[in-house]
Design a protein around this motif. Structure first.
Motif, short mmCIF file in Angstrom:
data_model
loop_
_atom_site.label_atom_id
_atom_site.label_comp_id
_atom_site.label_asym_id
_atom_site.label_seq_id
_atom_site.Cartn_x
_atom_site.Cartn_y
_atom_site.Cartn_z
N ILE A 82 -11.87 32.65 -48.13
CA ILE A 82 -11.96 34.04 -47.68
C ILE A 82 -11.75 34.13 -46.17
N LEU A 83 -12.43 33.26 -45.44
CA LEU A 83 -12.33 33.29 -43.98
C LEU A 83 -10.92 32.91 -43.51
N LEU A 84 -10.34 31.87 -44.14
CA LEU A 84 -8.99 31.45 -43.76
C LEU A 84 -7.96 32.50 -44.14
N ASN A 85 -8.11 33.10 -45.32
CA ASN A 85 -7.16 34.10 -45.76
C ASN A 85 -7.22 35.34 -44.89
N ARG A 86 -8.42 35.67 -44.43
CA ARG A 86 -8.58 36.81 -43.52
C ARG A 86 -7.84 36.55 -42.21
N THR A 87 -7.99 35.32 -41.70
CA THR A 87 -7.29 34.94 -40.47
C THR A 87 -5.78 34.96 -40.67
N LEU A 88 -5.32 34.39 -41.77
CA LEU A 88 -3.89 34.30 -42.03
C LEU A 88 -3.30 35.68 -42.27
N GLY A 89 -4.07 36.58 -42.91
CA GLY A 89 -3.59 37.93 -43.14
C GLY A 89 -3.34 38.70 -41.86
N GLN A 90 -4.00 38.30 -40.78
CA GLN A 90 -3.80 38.95 -39.49
C GLN A 90 -2.59 38.38 -38.75
N ARG A 91 -2.09 37.23 -39.24
CA ARG A 91 -1.00 36.55 -38.52
C ARG A 91 0.32 36.53 -39.27
#
Length: 319
Positions: free
Chosen positions: A181-190
């Motif tokens: 969840i945390l990684l996907n949230r970060t990747l979704g912003q990039r």
């Protein structure tokens, strides 16, 4: 990973297309979104049960390998992730997701093999719940955390015959899901859309290729076992990806989280119907407590989001 993250953003609509958003969705569209969410969770857990049916022949590792290949083969031509030209700050969450995908799915399936589908998926659900309440000082959130903890104790019923390794594997899957969840949230912003997820899926499949070759050289697969694993990949990855994306265009993310909480119930039903894994009364009670804590957390977030939306409307009117 068995579903899109609970707090996923609503996908953008193409320029010039209909500007639908969860906040302005009609009751009919929201109803359609609810149906999609229920179908997504049912598909997800049915796929997991079918994958577990292949364990006697190719084991959890073989099922996970096939699932990774199916996900990459379907998503890559559709999304066409562009790996060339990615920046360092985009690569590290992609690589992190590849590791998390592998750990999450392998530990979950290994746990399913030992403790059953319903118990394993319910314990895995502690991952997103932990992310949801991390750092919170709200009394309700703390109470939900305590409720979930009680649910774990009731569900696992610790004793001399408790499969501690199976429970540990399920909790490892929960940790991986929280990290996802945390990684996907970060990747979704990039990266836009499903670019990050598809890129991570492609990298994961590439990493699993030598592992799969070595594994299947020692464990000869049957056509039936491979078919079950392929069905697992389609039902537990591809169908939920599509259904969840469509649902998130019709319902708020917090409502999505509330309905995602039904996954442990679907898992228990799929385990009972397809794998003949019956649950005792204490296990149903534990599942109920953990699901209830997830629902309360999601409902509180939905109420807060609704309140913020009303405040924004009032501000616009005042301005």
């Amino acid at each position: 990973m068995d579903t899109l993250e609970v707090t996923a953003r609503t996908p953008d609509t193409p320029a010039g297309g209909p500007q639908h958003s969860p906040g302005t969705a009609t009751s009919r569209r929201r109803g359609a979104g609810v149906v999609m969410m229920l179908a997504s969770s049912a598909s997800n857990q049915t796929g997991a049960a079918l994958g577990a049916s292949a364990f006697p022949v190719i084991g959890p590792l073989g099922v996970v390998a096939v699932r990774q290949f199916v996900t990459a083969l379907v998503l890559t031509p559709i999304v066409r992730p562009r790996l060339r030209g990615l920046r360092k700050d985009q690569w590290w969450p992609i690589l992190g997701l590849a590791v998390v995908f592998s750990v999450m799915n392998l530990s979950l399936y290994a746990a399913i093999e030992r403790v059953g589908l319903g118990l394993a998926v319910t314990l895995e659900f502690l991952g997103p719940l932990t992310v949801a309440i991390a750092g919170s000082r709200r009394v309700l959130d703390i109470a939900c955390a305590v409720m979930a903890g009680v649910g774990v104790v009731v569900l696992t019923n610790p004793g001399p015959t408790t499969d501690l390794i199976g429970i540990a594997l399920a909790l490892l899957a929960a940790t991986a899901w929280g990290s996802y969840i945390l990684l996907n949230r970060t990747l979704g912003q990039r990266l836009p859309g499903l670019q990050g997820t598809a890129a991570a899926g492609l990298v994961t499949a590439a990493a699993w290729t030598p592992i799969a070759l070595a594994w299947f050289a020692l464990h000869s697969p049957t056509a039936a076992a491979v078919a079950l694993a392929v069905a697992c990949g389609l039902l537990s990855s591809i169908v939920p990806y599509v259904a969840d994306l469509l649902a998130l265009r019709r319902v708020p993310a917090q409502m999505f989280g509330t309905f995602a909480s039904i996954n442990p119930v679907w898992a228990a039903l799929a385990g009972w119907g397809l794998l003949h894994q019956a649950l005792d009364l204490n296990e149903w009670l534990g599942i109920g407590l953990i699901v209830a804590s997830n629902v309360l957390i999601s409902a509180r977030g939905f109420a807060s989001s609704d309140e913020r939306g009303r405040a924004a409307v009032l501000k616009d009117i005042a301005d």
